[in-house]
Scaffold this motif. Structure first.
Motif, short mmCIF file in Angstrom:
data_model
loop_
_atom_site.label_atom_id
_atom_site.label_comp_id
_atom_site.label_asym_id
_atom_site.label_seq_id
_atom_site.Cartn_x
_atom_site.Cartn_y
_atom_site.Cartn_z
N GLY A 90 -1.28 -2.15 9.83
CA GLY A 90 -2.41 -1.35 10.06
C GLY A 90 -3.17 -1.60 11.17
O GLY A 90 -4.35 -1.29 11.48
N THR A 91 -2.48 -1.88 12.33
CA THR A 91 -2.99 -1.98 13.75
C THR A 91 -3.05 -0.78 14.42
O THR A 91 -1.58 -0.18 14.44
CB THR A 91 -2.34 -3.19 14.46
OG1 THR A 91 -2.72 -4.41 13.60
CG2 THR A 91 -3.01 -3.35 15.88
N TYR A 125 1.85 5.09 9.73
CA TYR A 125 1.09 6.28 9.44
C TYR A 125 0.33 6.99 10.68
O TYR A 125 0.03 6.28 11.76
CB TYR A 125 0.13 6.00 8.25
CG TYR A 125 -1.04 4.97 8.43
CD1 TYR A 125 -2.22 5.37 8.73
CD2 TYR A 125 -0.68 3.64 8.25
CE1 TYR A 125 -3.36 4.31 9.07
CE2 TYR A 125 -1.53 2.62 8.49
CZ TYR A 125 -2.85 3.08 8.84
OH TYR A 125 -3.61 1.86 8.86
N LEU A 126 -0.14 8.17 10.46
CA LEU A 126 -0.73 8.65 11.57
C LEU A 126 -2.18 9.29 11.00
O LEU A 126 -2.06 9.96 9.97
CB LEU A 126 0.15 10.03 12.31
CG LEU A 126 -0.62 10.62 13.24
CD1 LEU A 126 -0.54 10.04 14.60
CD2 LEU A 126 0.01 12.09 13.38
N GLN A 127 -3.15 9.06 11.55
CA GLN A 127 -4.42 9.97 11.19
C GLN A 127 -5.03 10.61 12.31
O GLN A 127 -4.82 10.58 13.64
CB GLN A 127 -5.59 8.64 10.86
CG GLN A 127 -5.09 7.76 9.61
CD GLN A 127 -6.23 6.85 9.18
OE1 GLN A 127 -6.90 6.54 9.93
NE2 GLN A 127 -6.34 6.56 8.02
N TRP A 128 -5.75 11.52 11.84
CA TRP A 128 -6.60 12.50 12.92
C TRP A 128 -7.44 13.03 12.34
O TRP A 128 -7.72 13.17 11.02
CB TRP A 128 -5.51 13.60 13.37
CG TRP A 128 -5.18 14.71 12.24
CD1 TRP A 128 -5.44 15.91 12.11
CD2 TRP A 128 -3.67 14.47 11.72
NE1 TRP A 128 -4.78 16.58 11.35
CE2 TRP A 128 -3.99 15.94 11.18
CE3 TRP A 128 -2.65 13.82 11.43
CZ2 TRP A 128 -2.59 16.28 10.19
CZ3 TRP A 128 -1.81 14.21 10.67
CH2 TRP A 128 -1.69 15.28 10.06
N TYR A 140 -4.40 9.09 15.84
CA TYR A 140 -4.61 7.57 15.84
C TYR A 140 -3.17 7.11 15.31
O TYR A 140 -2.96 7.52 14.05
CB TYR A 140 -5.51 6.56 15.10
CG TYR A 140 -6.81 7.04 16.03
CD1 TYR A 140 -7.26 6.46 17.01
CD2 TYR A 140 -7.84 8.24 15.60
CE1 TYR A 140 -8.71 6.95 17.64
CE2 TYR A 140 -8.81 8.75 16.02
CZ TYR A 140 -9.19 8.03 17.21
OH TYR A 140 -10.47 8.23 17.65
N ALA A 141 -2.41 6.19 15.87
CA ALA A 141 -0.97 5.90 15.17
C ALA A 141 -1.21 4.41 14.77
O ALA A 141 -1.71 3.67 15.91
CB ALA A 141 -0.10 6.06 16.15
N TYR A 142 -0.49 3.96 13.61
CA TYR A 142 -0.77 2.41 13.15
C TYR A 142 0.66 2.38 12.61
O TYR A 142 1.43 2.41 12.25
CB TYR A 142 -1.57 2.58 11.78
CG TYR A 142 -3.01 3.07 12.23
CD1 TYR A 142 -3.92 2.05 12.49
CD2 TYR A 142 -3.33 4.42 12.00
CE1 TYR A 142 -5.32 2.47 12.76
CE2 TYR A 142 -4.71 4.85 12.37
CZ TYR A 142 -5.56 3.85 12.82
OH TYR A 142 -6.94 4.32 13.00
N ASP A 143 0.75 0.61 12.91
CA ASP A 143 2.03 0.20 12.47
C ASP A 143 1.96 -0.22 11.40
O ASP A 143 0.97 -0.35 10.53
CB ASP A 143 2.23 -1.22 13.49
CG ASP A 143 1.22 -2.17 13.38
OD1 ASP A 143 0.47 -2.57 12.58
OD2 ASP A 143 1.17 -3.13 14.37
N ALA A 144 2.88 -0.74 10.65
CA ALA A 144 2.91 -1.31 9.26
C ALA A 144 1.79 -2.18 8.80
O ALA A 144 1.50 -2.46 7.61
CB ALA A 144 4.51 -1.99 8.92
#
Length: 161
Positions: A127-128, A157-160, A121-125
């Motif tokens: 947090g969306t 940021y990227l989360q996985w 999941y990629a997020y913008d500055a």
């Protein structure tokens, strides 16, 4: 020799990250985690080449890196989540936006017939969530995940998991 990150959830995966930020391209190598001897090194988080990795658990032993004489050490230093179902966050240490280009994954620590579903999941500055990608590892060996969706460009940021 290729360097790898290990992302361990219920089933583990190796990965090599190729990133681009305002300062240019970066490849996370984990050379600084090379440790002689048996056993493992435990870490609360990890930073390298201008990027940080954090765990949703936030414990002092959230990440593990196997030492060179450990049976779990596979050809190079690696970083693994120590907890099942951990959410790992990758961000630029200075808060800059970055682009993730690709990640090479390898299925490890699995039983015959197991698969690993890795969700990114990629997020913008703000947090969306701006992009998501699921990737199924079905066999041993390297699999390249290419982040072709423009939503993986200029992310905070990227989360996985």
């Amino acid at each position: 020799m290729k360097k790898r990150i290990v992302v361990l959830n219920l089933i583990g995966a190796f990965c090599l990250l190729v990133l681009a930020g305002n300062a240019g391209a970066a490849v996370i190598t984990f050379d600084d985690l090379e440790t002689p001897g048996p056993g493992a090194t435990f870490l609360p988080d990890y930073s390298s080449d201008g990027f940080s990795f954090t765990s949703s658990y936030g414990y002092p032993d959230s990440f593990v890196s196997w030492n060179q004489d450990s049976p779990d050490y596979l050809e190079s230093a690696a970083l693994a989540s120590y907890f099942i179902n951990d959410v790992i966050t990758l961000a630029a240490t200075g808060g800059e936006l970055f682009t993730i280009n690709s990640m090479d994954l390898d299925l490890v620590f699995s039983n015959p017939g197991d698969t690993a579903n890795v969700h990114f999941y990629a997020y913008d500055a703000g947090g969306t969530e701006v992009a998501d990608l699921s990737f199924d590892l079905r066999t041993q060996g390297w699999h390249t995940v290419n982040f072709l969706d423009p939503g993986f460009t200029d992310i905070a940021y990227l989360q996985w998991q």
